[in-house]
Design a protein around this motif. Structure first.
Motif, mmCIF file in Angstrom:
data_model
loop_
_atom_site.group_PDB
_atom_site.id
_atom_site.type_symbol
_atom_site.label_atom_id
_atom_site.label_comp_id
_atom_site.label_asym_id
_atom_site.label_seq_id
_atom_site.Cartn_x
_atom_site.Cartn_y
_atom_site.Cartn_z
ATOM 1 N N GLY A 1 -25.343 -0.411 -20.342
ATOM 2 C CA GLY A 1 -26.090 -0.146 -19.112
ATOM 3 C C GLY A 1 -27.537 -0.579 -19.211
ATOM 4 N N TRP A 2 -28.163 -0.260 -20.338
ATOM 5 C CA TRP A 2 -29.556 -0.650 -20.538
ATOM 6 C C TRP A 2 -29.675 -2.154 -20.749
ATOM 7 N N HIS A 3 -28.670 -2.772 -21.342
ATOM 8 C CA HIS A 3 -28.689 -4.222 -21.526
ATOM 9 C C HIS A 3 -28.739 -4.925 -20.173
ATOM 10 N N GLY A 4 -27.933 -4.449 -19.231
ATOM 11 C CA GLY A 4 -27.945 -5.027 -17.888
ATOM 12 C C GLY A 4 -29.294 -4.863 -17.206
ATOM 13 N N TRP A 5 -29.915 -3.709 -17.391
ATOM 14 C CA TRP A 5 -31.231 -3.473 -16.790
ATOM 15 C C TRP A 5 -32.300 -4.341 -17.447
ATOM 16 N N MET A 6 -32.254 -4.456 -18.770
ATOM 17 C CA MET A 6 -33.248 -5.264 -19.499
ATOM 18 C C MET A 6 -33.196 -6.734 -19.079
ATOM 19 N N HIS A 7 -32.001 -7.242 -18.762
ATOM 20 C CA HIS A 7 -31.831 -8.648 -18.414
ATOM 21 C C HIS A 7 -31.826 -8.889 -16.906
ATOM 22 N N HIS A 8 -32.344 -7.920 -16.152
ATOM 23 C CA HIS A 8 -32.508 -8.033 -14.699
ATOM 24 C C HIS A 8 -31.191 -8.279 -13.968
ATOM 25 N N ARG A 9 -30.091 -7.773 -14.498
ATOM 26 C CA ARG A 9 -28.813 -7.876 -13.790
ATOM 27 C C ARG A 9 -28.674 -6.760 -12.762
ATOM 28 N N THR A 10 -29.478 -5.714 -12.944
ATOM 29 C CA THR A 10 -29.532 -4.625 -11.988
ATOM 30 C C THR A 10 -30.970 -4.126 -11.895
ATOM 31 N N ASP A 11 -31.338 -3.649 -10.734
ATOM 32 C CA ASP A 11 -32.689 -3.127 -10.552
ATOM 33 C C ASP A 11 -32.767 -1.626 -10.797
ATOM 34 N N VAL A 12 -31.621 -0.985 -10.905
ATOM 35 C CA VAL A 12 -31.575 0.460 -11.103
ATOM 36 C C VAL A 12 -31.298 0.753 -12.570
ATOM 37 N N ALA A 13 -32.191 1.501 -13.183
ATOM 38 C CA ALA A 13 -32.030 1.859 -14.598
ATOM 39 C C ALA A 13 -30.931 2.908 -14.756
ATOM 40 N N PRO A 14 -30.209 2.904 -15.881
ATOM 41 C CA PRO A 14 -29.169 3.904 -16.104
ATOM 42 C C PRO A 14 -29.691 5.341 -16.076
ATOM 43 N N SER A 15 -30.972 5.547 -16.308
ATOM 44 C CA SER A 15 -31.529 6.898 -16.257
ATOM 45 C C SER A 15 -31.686 7.389 -14.820
ATOM 46 N N GLU A 16 -31.655 6.478 -13.856
ATOM 47 C CA GLU A 16 -31.823 6.846 -12.449
ATOM 48 C C GLU A 16 -30.500 7.113 -11.744
ATOM 49 N N VAL A 17 -29.396 6.674 -12.318
ATOM 50 C CA VAL A 17 -28.066 6.903 -11.740
ATOM 51 C C VAL A 17 -27.143 7.422 -12.837
ATOM 52 N N ALA A 18 -26.012 7.915 -12.444
ATOM 53 C CA ALA A 18 -25.014 8.388 -13.420
ATOM 54 C C ALA A 18 -24.191 7.179 -13.873
ATOM 55 N N TYR A 19 -24.694 6.466 -14.859
ATOM 56 C CA TYR A 19 -24.025 5.253 -15.339
ATOM 57 C C TYR A 19 -22.813 5.608 -16.184
ATOM 58 N N GLN A 20 -21.689 5.000 -15.877
ATOM 59 C CA GLN A 20 -20.469 5.151 -16.663
ATOM 60 C C GLN A 20 -20.052 3.774 -17.153
ATOM 61 N N ALA A 21 -19.908 3.629 -18.463
ATOM 62 C CA ALA A 21 -19.479 2.346 -19.021
ATOM 63 C C ALA A 21 -18.032 2.081 -18.620
ATOM 64 N N ARG A 22 -17.705 0.818 -18.409
ATOM 65 C CA ARG A 22 -16.334 0.449 -18.080
ATOM 66 C C ARG A 22 -15.483 0.512 -19.331
ATOM 67 N N GLU A 23 -14.160 0.549 -19.145
ATOM 68 C CA GLU A 23 -13.273 0.720 -20.304
ATOM 69 C C GLU A 23 -13.327 -0.457 -21.266
ATOM 70 N N TRP A 24 -13.706 -1.642 -20.790
ATOM 71 C CA TRP A 24 -13.776 -2.805 -21.666
ATOM 72 C C TRP A 24 -15.117 -2.929 -22.384
ATOM 73 N N GLU A 25 -16.108 -2.110 -22.025
ATOM 74 C CA GLU A 25 -17.394 -2.135 -22.707
ATOM 75 C C GLU A 25 -17.323 -1.255 -23.953
ATOM 76 N N LYS A 26 -17.558 -1.863 -25.082
ATOM 77 C CA LYS A 26 -17.469 -1.132 -26.339
ATOM 78 C C LYS A 26 -18.825 -0.572 -26.747
ATOM 79 N N PRO A 27 -18.846 0.598 -27.391
ATOM 80 C CA PRO A 27 -20.115 1.134 -27.892
ATOM 81 C C PRO A 27 -20.607 0.339 -29.091
ATOM 82 N N HIS A 28 -21.862 0.520 -29.429
ATOM 83 C CA HIS A 28 -22.451 -0.203 -30.556
ATOM 84 C C HIS A 28 -21.781 0.210 -31.849
#
Length: 91
Positions: A64-91
């Motif tokens: 979620g933060w990666h998308g925000w850092m690279h300007h793919r979204t204007d809304v930061a994950p801290s401002e919305v209830a971000y849920q990772a998709r099932e294909w997104e793996k954790p670090h």
């Protein structure tokens, strides 16, 4: 004192003195992730940056933060209830 010396000489660990000054003068805290990384946005220009909790490791940013850092979204994950998709793996 140890933190001050690290900020001067150890650029690969957390932030440097220059980054601390730049962040204090021109940054607004947007949020923090579960790893303790802190995200900032520029007051005027919209520039985005992260201060890592530990060594600077770009792959340690969650999806979620990666998308925000690279300007793919204007809304930061801290401002919305971000849920990772099932294909997104954790670090």
């Amino acid at each position: 004192m140890k933190q001050f010396i690290l900020e001067i000489f150890a650029w690969w660990h957390k932030q440097t003195l220059g980054t601390r000054l730049f962040t204090a003068l021109k940054g607004v805290k947007v949020g923090e992730d579960e790893f303790g990384n802190v995200y900032y946005k520029g007051k005027k220009d919209g520039r985005r940056w992260v201060i890592y909790n530990g060594p600077a490791e770009a792959s340690a940013i969650p999806p979620g933060w990666h998308g925000w850092m690279h300007h793919r979204t204007d809304v930061a994950p801290s401002e919305v209830a971000y849920q990772a998709r099932e294909w997104e793996k954790p670090h």
